[in-house]
Write a protein that holds these residues in place. Structure first.
Motif, PDB file in Angstrom:
ATOM      1  N   ALA A  78      14.561  16.928 -81.712  1.00  0.00           N
ATOM      2  CA  ALA A  78      15.326  18.005 -82.332  1.00  0.00           C
ATOM      3  C   ALA A  78      14.534  19.309 -82.254  1.00  0.00           C
ATOM      4  O   ALA A  78      13.305  19.313 -82.324  1.00  0.00           O
ATOM      5  CB  ALA A  78      15.631  17.666 -83.789  1.00  0.00           C
ATOM      6  N   GLY A  79      15.243  20.408 -82.073  1.00  0.00           N
ATOM      7  CA  GLY A  79      14.603  21.710 -82.021  1.00  0.00           C
ATOM      8  C   GLY A  79      13.977  22.053 -80.692  1.00  0.00           C
ATOM      9  O   GLY A  79      13.185  22.999 -80.613  1.00  0.00           O
ATOM     10  N   SER A  80      14.321  21.309 -79.649  1.00  0.00           N
ATOM     11  CA  SER A  80      13.726  21.574 -78.344  1.00  0.00           C
ATOM     12  C   SER A  80      14.725  22.222 -77.395  1.00  0.00           C
ATOM     13  O   SER A  80      15.937  22.103 -77.561  1.00  0.00           O
ATOM     14  CB  SER A  80      13.174  20.282 -77.721  1.00  0.00           C
ATOM     15  N   MET A  81      14.186  22.921 -76.417  1.00  0.00           N
ATOM     16  CA  MET A  81      14.949  23.427 -75.278  1.00  0.00           C
ATOM     17  C   MET A  81      14.585  22.482 -74.130  1.00  0.00           C
ATOM     18  O   MET A  81      13.517  22.586 -73.539  1.00  0.00           O
ATOM     19  CB  MET A  81      14.561  24.862 -74.956  1.00  0.00           C
ATOM     20  N   PHE A  82      15.485  21.561 -73.846  1.00  0.00           N
ATOM     21  CA  PHE A  82      15.178  20.421 -72.982  1.00  0.00           C
ATOM     22  C   PHE A  82      15.850  20.587 -71.631  1.00  0.00           C
ATOM     23  O   PHE A  82      17.074  20.761 -71.551  1.00  0.00           O
ATOM     24  CB  PHE A  82      15.667  19.142 -73.661  1.00  0.00           C
TER      25      PHE A  82
ATOM     26  N   LEU B 110      20.471  33.471 -72.539  1.00  0.00           N
ATOM     27  CA  LEU B 110      19.173  32.905 -72.879  1.00  0.00           C
ATOM     28  C   LEU B 110      18.751  33.331 -74.284  1.00  0.00           C
ATOM     29  O   LEU B 110      18.211  32.520 -75.052  1.00  0.00           O
ATOM     30  CB  LEU B 110      18.134  33.328 -71.853  1.00  0.00           C
ATOM     31  N   ALA B 111      18.997  34.593 -74.638  1.00  0.00           N
ATOM     32  CA  ALA B 111      18.663  35.074 -75.979  1.00  0.00           C
ATOM     33  C   ALA B 111      19.448  34.304 -77.043  1.00  0.00           C
ATOM     34  O   ALA B 111      18.911  33.952 -78.101  1.00  0.00           O
ATOM     35  CB  ALA B 111      18.948  36.565 -76.084  1.00  0.00           C
ATOM     36  N   ILE B 112      20.733  34.029 -76.752  1.00  0.00           N
ATOM     37  CA  ILE B 112      21.554  33.262 -77.689  1.00  0.00           C
ATOM     38  C   ILE B 112      21.000  31.846 -77.856  1.00  0.00           C
ATOM     39  O   ILE B 112      20.870  31.328 -78.974  1.00  0.00           O
ATOM     40  CB  ILE B 112      23.011  33.200 -77.193  1.00  0.00           C
ATOM     41  N   LEU B 113      20.647  31.211 -76.752  1.00  0.00           N
ATOM     42  CA  LEU B 113      20.132  29.840 -76.806  1.00  0.00           C
ATOM     43  C   LEU B 113      18.799  29.780 -77.544  1.00  0.00           C
ATOM     44  O   LEU B 113      18.546  28.845 -78.316  1.00  0.00           O
ATOM     45  CB  LEU B 113      19.978  29.272 -75.396  1.00  0.00           C
ATOM     46  N   ARG B 114      17.943  30.769 -77.322  1.00  0.00           N
ATOM     47  CA  ARG B 114      16.655  30.779 -78.025  1.00  0.00           C
ATOM     48  C   ARG B 114      16.838  30.980 -79.521  1.00  0.00           C
ATOM     49  O   ARG B 114      16.143  30.362 -80.334  1.00  0.00           O
ATOM     50  CB  ARG B 114      15.758  31.870 -77.437  1.00  0.00           C
ATOM     51  N   ARG B 115      17.787  31.810 -79.906  1.00  0.00           N
ATOM     52  CA  ARG B 115      18.079  31.994 -81.328  1.00  0.00           C
ATOM     53  C   ARG B 115      18.631  30.703 -81.919  1.00  0.00           C
ATOM     54  O   ARG B 115      18.303  30.321 -83.047  1.00  0.00           O
ATOM     55  CB  ARG B 115      19.072  33.134 -81.526  1.00  0.00           C
TER      56      ARG B 115
ATOM     57  N   THR C  31      19.312  22.194 -80.994  1.00  0.00           N
ATOM     58  CA  THR C  31      18.703  21.569 -79.823  1.00  0.00           C
ATOM     59  C   THR C  31      19.576  21.857 -78.613  1.00  0.00           C
ATOM     60  O   THR C  31      20.804  21.776 -78.698  1.00  0.00           O
ATOM     61  CB  THR C  31      18.595  20.042 -80.007  1.00  0.00           C
ATOM     62  N   VAL C  32      18.951  22.191 -77.494  1.00  0.00           N
ATOM     63  CA  VAL C  32      19.679  22.467 -76.256  1.00  0.00           C
ATOM     64  C   VAL C  32      19.210  21.511 -75.165  1.00  0.00           C
ATOM     65  O   VAL C  32      18.003  21.349 -74.953  1.00  0.00           O
ATOM     66  CB  VAL C  32      19.465  23.918 -75.777  1.00  0.00           C
TER      67      VAL C  32
ATOM     68  N   VAL D 111      11.679  28.478 -69.214  1.00  0.00           N
ATOM     69  CA  VAL D 111      12.557  28.474 -70.384  1.00  0.00           C
ATOM     70  C   VAL D 111      12.384  27.238 -71.268  1.00  0.00           C
ATOM     71  O   VAL D 111      12.404  27.338 -72.495  1.00  0.00           O
ATOM     72  CB  VAL D 111      14.035  28.591 -69.936  1.00  0.00           C
ATOM     73  N   CYS D 112      12.220  26.069 -70.664  1.00  0.00           N
ATOM     74  CA  CYS D 112      12.275  24.812 -71.425  1.00  0.00           C
ATOM     75  C   CYS D 112      10.889  24.378 -71.896  1.00  0.00           C
ATOM     76  O   CYS D 112       9.915  24.447 -71.144  1.00  0.00           O
ATOM     77  CB  CYS D 112      12.891  23.709 -70.566  1.00  0.00           C
ATOM     78  N   ASP D 113      10.820  23.900 -73.128  1.00  0.00           N
ATOM     79  CA  ASP D 113       9.549  23.401 -73.643  1.00  0.00           C
ATOM     80  C   ASP D 113       9.360  21.915 -73.349  1.00  0.00           C
ATOM     81  O   ASP D 113       8.254  21.397 -73.423  1.00  0.00           O
ATOM     82  CB  ASP D 113       9.406  23.667 -75.148  1.00  0.00           C
TER      83      ASP D 113
END
Length: 252
Positions: free
Chosen positions: A29-33, A175-180, A187-188, A201-203
């Motif tokens: 949870a909370g990741s940009m995957f 990208l700004a929307i997804l990061r917010r 989670t994305v 972009v992805c962690d």
């Protein structure tokens, strides 16, 4: 971190051809995957099974604690999806489409109007609000699809090639929307063919090939000290051009 998505032993065959081969994956949870793989690797099929669009032959998919197949209503209530090439009700205008999606989600009409107006403005679709979606460009269609996925404020976004056919200005906005969204606890999961983009972009990232996960973890772990593209090519066994160069007939 707790897991937003847990896939266990997913299997899917089409006409005797194995598309997804006992695939297991966890998305914190909370990741940009980022989910990456060559064409035909099973990425889209995996995402379709994870979101309840395609029933697996075997295996389970759990979204924020809800089993996708035994409790589909609860699972789908907390996710927003924008598959690549998703068919929209394209005889509706952009504004009408969002209103319709709100009705499907049983959202109050006032709330739908408020959120629709904000999404349309932020995504730069103001001039197209009253234009039928069938007349949208590929990039505009991507954006209205994202707006539909965000409308009910989900906790998980599943996006298939979200930046394909999107111009750089719009991509920066998305990208700004997804990061917010992620900063707020969402989670994305996104599939993409752009290694450079995923690397930045992805962690976290997973590499899928031949229906199996070849590597998964933080982006740095998967890279193993090399650019993601290079690591990806080594994992999927890319052969490249033959030693003699090949295609000699193309040379003048």
């Amino acid at each position: 971190m707790a897991d937003a998505v847990v896939l266990e032993g997913l299997v899917k065959t089409f006409g005797g051809s194995l598309a997804v081969d006992h695939l297991s994956l966890r998305v914190p949870a909370g990741s940009m995957f980022g989910l990456v793989g060559p064409n035909g690797a099973g990425k889209t099929t995996t995402l379709s099974m994870a979101t309840g669009l395609l029933r697996p032959d075997h295996g389970t998919a759990t979204i924020l604690g809800h089993d996708v197949w035994s409790d589909p209503a609860a699972a789908k209530a907390v996710m927003g999806i924008a598959p690549d090439g998703m068919r929209l009700f394209d005889t509706l205008s952009g504004g009408e489409l969002l209103q319709f999606v709100g009705e499907l989600r049983s959202m109050p009409r006032v709330l739908v109007r408020e959120r629709s107006a904000e999404l349309i403005q932020v995504l730069g679709l103001g001039k197209a609000e009253n234009v039928v979606v069938a007349d949208y460009s590929a990039g505009m269609t991507k954006k209205i699809g994202l707006a539909c996925a965000l409308l009910h404020a989900p906790r998980l976004l599943v996006l298939d090639e979200p930046f394909e056919s999107v111009d750089p200005v719009s991509a920066d906005t998305i990208l700004a929307i997804l990061r917010r969204f992620v900063a707020g606890g969402g989670t994305v999961i996104m599939s993409s063919h752009s290694m450079e983009f995923v690397e930045v972009v992805c962690d976290r990232v997973a590499v899928v090939a031949a229906g199996r996960v070849r590597a998964a973890g933080t982006t740095a772990q998967v890279q193993g000290g090399m650019p993601l593209r290079q690591r990806f090519l080594s994992l999927v066994g890319a052969t490249g051009m033959p030693a003699d160069g090949g295609l000699q007939w193309l040379q003048s």
